[in-house]
Design an enzyme around this catalytic site. Structure first.
Site, PDB file in Angstrom:
ATOM      1  N   ARG A  63      34.730  18.366  39.447  1.00 35.35           N
ATOM      2  CA  ARG A  63      35.012  19.176  38.248  1.00 35.35           C
ATOM      3  C   ARG A  63      36.128  20.155  38.589  1.00 35.35           C
ATOM      4  O   ARG A  63      36.098  20.797  39.650  1.00 35.35           O
ATOM      5  CB  ARG A  63      33.749  19.945  37.857  1.00 35.35           C
ATOM      6  CG  ARG A  63      33.877  20.733  36.578  1.00 35.35           C
ATOM      7  CD  ARG A  63      33.741  19.904  35.319  1.00 35.35           C
ATOM      8  NE  ARG A  63      32.427  19.309  35.183  1.00 35.35           N
ATOM      9  CZ  ARG A  63      32.205  18.155  34.546  1.00 35.35           C
ATOM     10  NH1 ARG A  63      33.182  17.490  33.984  1.00 35.35           N
ATOM     11  NH2 ARG A  63      30.985  17.664  34.463  1.00 35.35           N
ATOM     12  N   GLN A 102      37.842  16.317  36.844  1.00 32.89           N
ATOM     13  CA  GLN A 102      37.224  16.241  35.516  1.00 32.89           C
ATOM     14  C   GLN A 102      37.154  17.598  34.817  1.00 32.89           C
ATOM     15  O   GLN A 102      36.743  18.596  35.406  1.00 32.89           O
ATOM     16  CB  GLN A 102      35.836  15.601  35.630  1.00 32.89           C
ATOM     17  CG  GLN A 102      35.945  14.156  36.085  1.00 32.89           C
ATOM     18  CD  GLN A 102      34.626  13.409  36.120  1.00 32.89           C
ATOM     19  OE1 GLN A 102      34.354  12.716  37.098  1.00 32.89           O
ATOM     20  NE2 GLN A 102      33.821  13.501  35.082  1.00 32.89           N
ATOM     21  N   CYS A 125      33.410   8.830  30.345  1.00 35.47           N
ATOM     22  CA  CYS A 125      34.815   9.162  30.078  1.00 35.47           C
ATOM     23  C   CYS A 125      35.774   8.707  31.184  1.00 35.47           C
ATOM     24  O   CYS A 125      36.816   8.098  30.902  1.00 35.47           O
ATOM     25  CB  CYS A 125      34.958  10.657  29.848  1.00 35.47           C
ATOM     26  SG  CYS A 125      33.964  11.655  30.957  1.00 35.47           S
ATOM     27  N   HIS A 127      40.965  15.004  31.618  1.00 34.83           N
ATOM     28  CA  HIS A 127      40.544  14.487  32.917  1.00 34.83           C
ATOM     29  C   HIS A 127      41.751  13.908  33.663  1.00 34.83           C
ATOM     30  O   HIS A 127      42.650  13.329  33.046  1.00 34.83           O
ATOM     31  CB  HIS A 127      39.560  13.319  32.731  1.00 34.83           C
ATOM     32  CG  HIS A 127      38.131  13.720  32.517  1.00 34.83           C
ATOM     33  ND1 HIS A 127      37.703  15.007  32.374  1.00 34.83           N
ATOM     34  CD2 HIS A 127      37.015  12.942  32.440  1.00 34.83           C
ATOM     35  CE1 HIS A 127      36.381  15.019  32.217  1.00 34.83           C
ATOM     36  NE2 HIS A 127      35.939  13.776  32.243  1.00 34.83           N
TER      37      HIS A 127
HETATM   38  N1  HSE Z   1      30.099  12.779  32.564  1.00 37.23           N
HETATM   39  C1  HSE Z   1      31.392  13.200  32.168  1.00 37.23           C
HETATM   40  C2  HSE Z   1      31.755  14.525  32.793  1.00 37.23           C
HETATM   41  C3  HSE Z   1      31.524  13.351  30.687  1.00 37.23           C
HETATM   42  O1  HSE Z   1      30.843  15.206  33.265  1.00 37.23           O
HETATM   43  O2  HSE Z   1      32.921  14.868  32.832  1.00 37.23           O
HETATM   44  C4  HSE Z   1      30.901  12.279  29.865  1.00 37.23           C
HETATM   45  O3  HSE Z   1      31.466  11.012  30.021  1.00 37.23           O
END
Ligand code: HSE
Length: 367
Positions: free
Chosen positions: A263, A162, A135, A270
């Protein structure tokens, strides 16, 4: 033409089906819905006429009847079923949201506004596996499309913010229950520092819900996503470079991409703070104009507070295909280095939309 759908009930699958309905894609194909747990059940599907008898998603001979299969079921399913299907000689097109096959030599990572020529080349040359990209990679490439296509970039640093959706539906739910717990533990009208102390003790208590996120995400950030590669890089950070280069393809110099993936407590949007070095200093307005006009989804947001708050809003970008890019400025110490900040929906352009569009391209080719 028949298309088999696996994993269509999950988050990416649901967003994909919703977009396919909105775009009238089901008029171009005959869907066959598979299930790993409810084979033979008759099911109606929102927005589609009639009812469907679900087929068994692990029955290879049944799957092998289909000329095209699109899976949002996840990496473990792909690992077992894709290989087994190829081993029994199935020669159909496999489209996939999971990362399992992305870096295999005979797979193309699809992001057609960027690599339509690569997809067309693959179809003409018998490539059968078309895989949606990570993503943050897809969102970053679409955001920087205008300067990528001119070949101006020397390197990129992408510091990501994210959303919980990238870690799955359970992470989103856990984030909300963490928020609820924190909110419940505060007492209205108490001084801010007392509130913080109470909330922190809730966060650190043994019954704070964190089975999925492992540590508190609500009220915090988590600076590690995916597995530990043992070299100081997370797998998510590694993907940022290798997948970007795979999408950009064979015709450009390798793009250097570095960053830290983090995160944060957004639900499905995102963000990325980008620093990029171009091959020389360009006028800032020209760089902005290139970014703004690159594709139908990217929009340049003026680099002032009012425009930023209005245009770079996670709440507004969530659920949309828009990819705003703002905070664009030139470093005073080196005029060939620029900063930008971009947002994008993790489930739409970050996952379902590149696959939906790739399915359309494969269908048009295969007909
Ligand atoms: N790996 C990405 C995430 C989501 O953990 O935000 C998938 O593309």
């Amino acid at each position: 033409m028949k298309v088999g759908f696996v994993g269509w009930r999950g988050m990416v699958g649901s967003v994909l089906l919703q977009r396919m309905r909105e775009c009238g894609d089901f008029e171009l194909l005959e869907p066959v819905f598979f299930s790993t747990s409810q084979a033979s059940k008759t099911q109606t599907i929102e927005g589609l006429d009639g009812s469907f008898v679900l087929k068994d998603a692990v029955h290879l001979e049944g799957l092998a009847q289909l000329p095209i299969i699109l899976s949002c079921q996840g990496g473990e399913y792909t690992k077992t079923v894709h290989r087994a299907l190829r081993e029994i000689g199935w020669d159909g097109y496999w489209l996939d949201a999971s990362s399992t096959l992305r870096m295999q030599g005979n797979a193309i990572v699809v992001l057609d506004p960027i690599n339509q020529d690569r997809i067309a080349w693959g179809l003409k040359n018998g490539v059968k596996d078309y895989i949606g990209g990570n993503c943050t990679v897809s969102l970053m490439l679409l955001a920087l499309h205008g300067i990528l296509k001119e070949g101006l970039i020397d390197w990129i640093s992408s510091m990501t913010y994210q959303a919980a959706s990238g870690a799955g539906a359970q992470a989103m739910k856990e984030l909300l229950s963490q928020m609820g717990k924190l909110s419940e533990s505060a007492i209205s009208d108490e001084p801010a520092l007392d509130m913080e102390r109470r909330v922190r003790s809730t966060m650190l208590s043994n019954d704070f819900p964190q089975n999925v996120t492992q540590v508190p995400l609500a009220g915090g950030v988590i600076p590690w996503i995916d597995s530990d590669l043992g070299n100081g890089r997370s797998r998510e950070e590694w993907k940022g470079e290798v997948e970007a280069n795979k999408i950009l393809g064979w015709k450009t110099e390798p793009l250097k991409v570095e960053g830290i993936c983090v995160r944060v407590g957004t639900f499905r949007c995102h963000g990325q703070a980008l620093i990029f070095k171009l091959n020389k200093a360009y006028d800032l307005q020209d760089v902005g104009a290139m970014l703004d006009s690159a594709n139908d989804w990217v929009q340049l947001v003026n680099n002032d507070k009012e425009s930023t708050l209005a245009g770079l809003s996670t709440a507004k970008v969530s659920g949309s295909l828009n990819i705003p890019v703002g905070r664009l400025r030139q470093f005073s110490s080196d005029k060939s280095i620029y900063s930008a900040f971009t947002l994008g929906d993790q489930l739409l352009w970050g996952a379902a939309e590149p696959l939906r569009r790739a399915l359309g391209i494969v269908l048009r080719y295969a007909k």
